[in-house]
Write a protein that holds these residues in place. Structure first.
Motif, PDB file in Angstrom:
ATOM      1  N   SER A  47      36.600  46.005  25.395  1.00  0.00           N
ATOM      2  CA  SER A  47      36.652  45.454  26.742  1.00  0.00           C
ATOM      3  C   SER A  47      35.656  44.301  26.901  1.00  0.00           C
ATOM      4  CB  SER A  47      36.415  46.581  27.742  1.00  0.00           C
ATOM      5  OG  SER A  47      35.385  46.325  28.607  1.00  0.00           O
ATOM      6  N   MET A  71      37.204  41.266  25.279  1.00  0.00           N
ATOM      7  CA  MET A  71      38.216  40.636  26.145  1.00  0.00           C
ATOM      8  C   MET A  71      37.545  39.695  27.147  1.00  0.00           C
ATOM      9  SD  MET A  71      41.438  41.296  25.686  1.00  0.00           S
ATOM     10  CE  MET A  71      41.872  40.430  27.177  1.00  0.00           C
ATOM     11  N   ILE A  72      36.504  40.221  27.817  1.00  0.00           N
ATOM     12  CA  ILE A  72      35.816  39.429  28.845  1.00  0.00           C
ATOM     13  C   ILE A  72      35.138  38.215  28.227  1.00  0.00           C
ATOM     14  CG2 ILE A  72      33.958  39.485  30.555  1.00  0.00           C
ATOM     15  CD1 ILE A  72      34.596  42.374  31.061  1.00  0.00           C
ATOM     16  N   PHE A 107      41.001  41.501  34.057  1.00  0.00           N
ATOM     17  CA  PHE A 107      40.384  42.703  34.616  1.00  0.00           C
ATOM     18  C   PHE A 107      41.187  43.951  34.236  1.00  0.00           C
ATOM     19  CE2 PHE A 107      38.973  44.864  38.811  1.00  0.00           C
ATOM     20  CZ  PHE A 107      37.999  45.584  38.133  1.00  0.00           C
ATOM     21  N   SER A 153      40.821  44.634  30.508  1.00  0.00           N
ATOM     22  CA  SER A 153      39.486  45.081  30.162  1.00  0.00           C
ATOM     23  C   SER A 153      39.238  46.508  30.645  1.00  0.00           C
ATOM     24  CB  SER A 153      38.475  44.098  30.734  1.00  0.00           C
ATOM     25  OG  SER A 153      37.366  44.747  31.254  1.00  0.00           O
ATOM     26  N   ILE A 154      39.683  46.815  31.865  1.00  0.00           N
ATOM     27  CA  ILE A 154      39.422  48.167  32.371  1.00  0.00           C
ATOM     28  C   ILE A 154      40.264  49.193  31.623  1.00  0.00           C
ATOM     29  CG2 ILE A 154      41.039  48.262  34.338  1.00  0.00           C
ATOM     30  CD1 ILE A 154      38.429  49.471  35.772  1.00  0.00           C
ATOM     31  N   ASN A 173      38.474  49.917  28.496  1.00  0.00           N
ATOM     32  CA  ASN A 173      37.257  50.649  28.792  1.00  0.00           C
ATOM     33  C   ASN A 173      37.544  52.116  29.065  1.00  0.00           C
ATOM     34  OD1 ASN A 173      34.520  50.807  29.154  1.00  0.00           O
ATOM     35  ND2 ASN A 173      34.458  49.045  30.516  1.00  0.00           N
ATOM     36  N   ASP A 200      36.443  55.371  26.912  1.00  0.00           N
ATOM     37  CA  ASP A 200      35.730  56.510  27.506  1.00  0.00           C
ATOM     38  C   ASP A 200      36.439  57.817  27.182  1.00  0.00           C
ATOM     39  OD1 ASP A 200      33.690  55.113  28.553  1.00  0.00           O
ATOM     40  OD2 ASP A 200      34.398  55.121  30.630  1.00  0.00           O
TER      41      ASP A 200
END
Lengths: 296, 317
Positions: free
Chosen positions: A226, A229-230, A275, A278-279, A282, A286
């Motif tokens: 992530s 990506m950003i 966004f 990326s999320i 992420n 997790d």
């Protein structure tokens, strides 16, 4: 002879493996609805990138001055048109190709190089460890965005240079994780036992070390996707990555910056894509981390 | 304590030298002659050779590095090719500007992040935890340059409450605590604060969760201490690490401010880097990166030393 063969063959057939660690991980992740949603989003994005040419309703490069900055919902332009009158929907769909390529490539490459460096340093120890890890420390001493910008700024704008810069940024942290895990594993009794039984360094690394260290390094690396990506879109946003007129979300966000006064929603769309991607990565990372942590 | 500080300081020296070496080599990593940006394309070979001698590019690399580091140690980072002004003064002004938003962002991020982290850690597994963790997840996943644009769209374009870009009302670079100046700071600082907020919230949540499982917490509760009393002990135990995370975040923000500064046209180091890269102003690029990286190295050192001073457990590990 034939008796011997008959008698040994049952021993040679591999014993059916008991459900291992990884199948447990897969089972636990697949029961996590949040992680599965993220995986679904990622798969959808990848499919969108692969089949962009069949999904996209229009040519992402075709511009027309008369259609500049059309709002969302304009007939023929479901998500509006950009500052050059190009169809936003098509550009966002095509943008997935370069954005995902740029965001996803650095992590696996850095994973391979970083793990190799870290495992070597951790296993061999001594002077080799000092040499590798002190060099890594120097690069680790730079804040990641600064290092990426500095490297790609010095190398010059472009897709390849941006990829190289981001990869270089991720090698030090991965190598550090790899080194610390390997050092821990190396001091365990079963490594001593393997060495005492006459196994060479390569055999020990391949059989006993890799299986135990790759998991933690992998978990750590998934968390970097992530960030990658950003960072990748960020470099394009600064003008250091993909060049116009290529569709790429970061670059689109940059060229649409002046449009925030006329068509704010259209201008914000490419960033929303970054966004979401990326999320999703992420959340999946997790989920993987939780699933791989047997203790909890 | 003194021994630890000294040891930590000595360990920093090789890293600092390595960092300076990387900054120095960056210029030579750049394709083409570092002089192409200064000289007109039709410059004669004679002029080129002259300039090369003037900038010292004719000497072998180790000698060049030695000369460069000698000047750097005397506070001379060379001259900007684009403006002709000393790099050190340009960098100093920019760093000050960047520090203003980075510090404000760290502060906002620390307050919000700690609150989220404490709540999430205390109520681990409940919906409060999930909500708080979701917010911190969003904080670390959001492309902050995009968030900046969205905030500008909402608060500047639509509502007209805050200025969209710029470092101050008159562009003079003056600082003051009047609202007229501070309002330029709000959007960049808030945008930047989501990163430390997410990271600090995650660390604090993990910390609080870990501390709560320790025996001394049970012992405190068992001896009849009120919940508030126990809470105070938990906070005291979590504080050193939380402060350390906060300190490092300041460094990351300062080094990574280029994206946000570009969005808000903030006259800081990011702005300077941007200019240096696109005008191929190599001394400026080199100087800015060196100052930022060394700042980060010494911030790391300071954080370590301070943390070990307030938390003796750090030294032992």
């Amino acid at each position: 002879m034939s008796i011997l063969q008959v008698s040994t063959s049952p021993v040679l057939t591999p014993i059916a493996r008991s459900p291992g660690y990884w199948s447990g991980v897969v089972r636990r992740v697949s029961r996590d609805p949040v992680a599965m949603t993220a995986l679904f989003v990622i798969v959808a994005l990848i499919l969108m990138a692969v089949f962009a040419s069949s999904i996209a309703p229009a040519d992402p490069f075709k511009s027309a001055m008369l259609r500049r900055l059309k709002p969302i919902g304009t007939p023929g332009f479901p998500l509006g048109a950009d500052e050059l009158g190009r169809d936003m929907l098509s550009r966002l769909i095509y943008g997935a190709r370069l954005s995902l390529l740029m965001g996803l490539t650095p992590v696996p490459i850095a994973f391979i190089i970083g793990s190799a460096l870290g495992i070597t340093a951790g296993y061999v120890g001594g002077l080799t460890n000092t040499l590798i890890m002190r060099t890594i420390d120097v690069f680790y001493a730079f804040p990641s965005v600064l290092l990426a910008v500095a490297l790609s700024g010095a190398l010059g704008a472009g897709l390849t240079n941006a990829l190289v810069s981001i990869t270089l940024v991720f090698i030090p942290p991965i190598a550090r994780v790899a080194e610390s895990v390997t050092t821990q594993v190396r001091s365990l009794d079963y490594i001593d036992a393997a060495r005492a039984s006459g196994a060479g360094a390569f055999t020990i690394i391949r059989v006993h070390v890799l299986g135990n260290v790759l998991g933690p390094i992998f978990v750590y690396a998934t968390g970097l996707v992530s960030v990658s990506m950003i960072l990748a879109s960020g470099l394009s946003f600064l003008g250091l990555g993909v060049r116009p007129p290529e569709p790429e979300w970061g670059l689109m966000l940059n060229t649409l910056r002046t449009a925030i006064y006329n068509q704010p929603l259209v201008a914000a769309l490419p960033g929303a894509m970054i966004f979401i991607t990326s999320i999703a990565f992420n959340v999946l990372a997790d989920g993987l981390r939780t699933a791989m942590d047997v203790k909890s | 304590m003194l021994f630890y500080t000294l040891k930590r300081f000595i360990l920093t020296v090789p890293v600092a030298i390595g960092v300076s070496l990387v900054c120095f080599l960056l210029v030579h990593l750049a394709p083409g002659d570092p002089l192409t940006a200064v000289l007109p394309t039709d410059a004669s070979a004679e002029l080129q050779a002259q300039m090369r001698t003037l900038y010292g590019f004719d000497k072998p690399l180790p000698v060049q590095y030695g000369l460069w580091i000698w000047r750097v140690l005397h506070g001379d980072l060379g001259q900007s090719i684009a403006t002709g002004r000393p790099v050190i003064s340009e960098v100093f002004n920019a760093v000050t500007n960047s520090l203003v938003i980075a510090a404000a962002a760290t502060l906002i991020g620390f307050v919000l992040g700690s609150l989220l982290g404490i709540v999430a850690g205390y109520y681990q597994g409940t919906w409060i935890d999930r909500a708080a963790s979701l917010i911190s997840s969003l904080g670390v996943s959001v492309p902050h340059y995009w968030l900046g644009m969205v905030l500008v769209i909402i608060f500047s374009v639509q509502l007209g409450w805050l200025p969209a870009t710029g470092g101050g009302p008159d562009g003079s670079g003056n600082r003051s605590f009047e609202w007229n100046y501070l309002r330029f700071l709000v959007l960049p600082a808030v945008t930047m604060s989501v990163i430390p907020m997410g990271i600090i919230a995650r660390s604090v949540r993990a910390l609080v969760g870990e501390i709560l499982t320790q025996d001394f917490v049970q012992a405190l509760a068992a001896k009849g201490l009120t919940e508030r009393g126990v809470f105070r002990h938990v906070l005291k135990n979590a504080a050193p690490t939380a402060f350390a995370v906060m300190g490092l975040q300041l460094g990351y923000l300062l080094g990574g401010s280029i994206l946000i500064e570009t969005v808000f046209s903030w006259p800081g180091t990011g702005f300077l880097l941007n200019a240096a890269i696109f005008q191929r102003d190599l001394p400026l690029l080199q100087g800015t990166i060196l100052v930022l990286a060394l700042f980060f190295v010494f911030l790391n050192l300071t954080v370590d030393v301070v943390q070990s001073a307030i938390d003796p457990r750090v030294q032992r590990s």
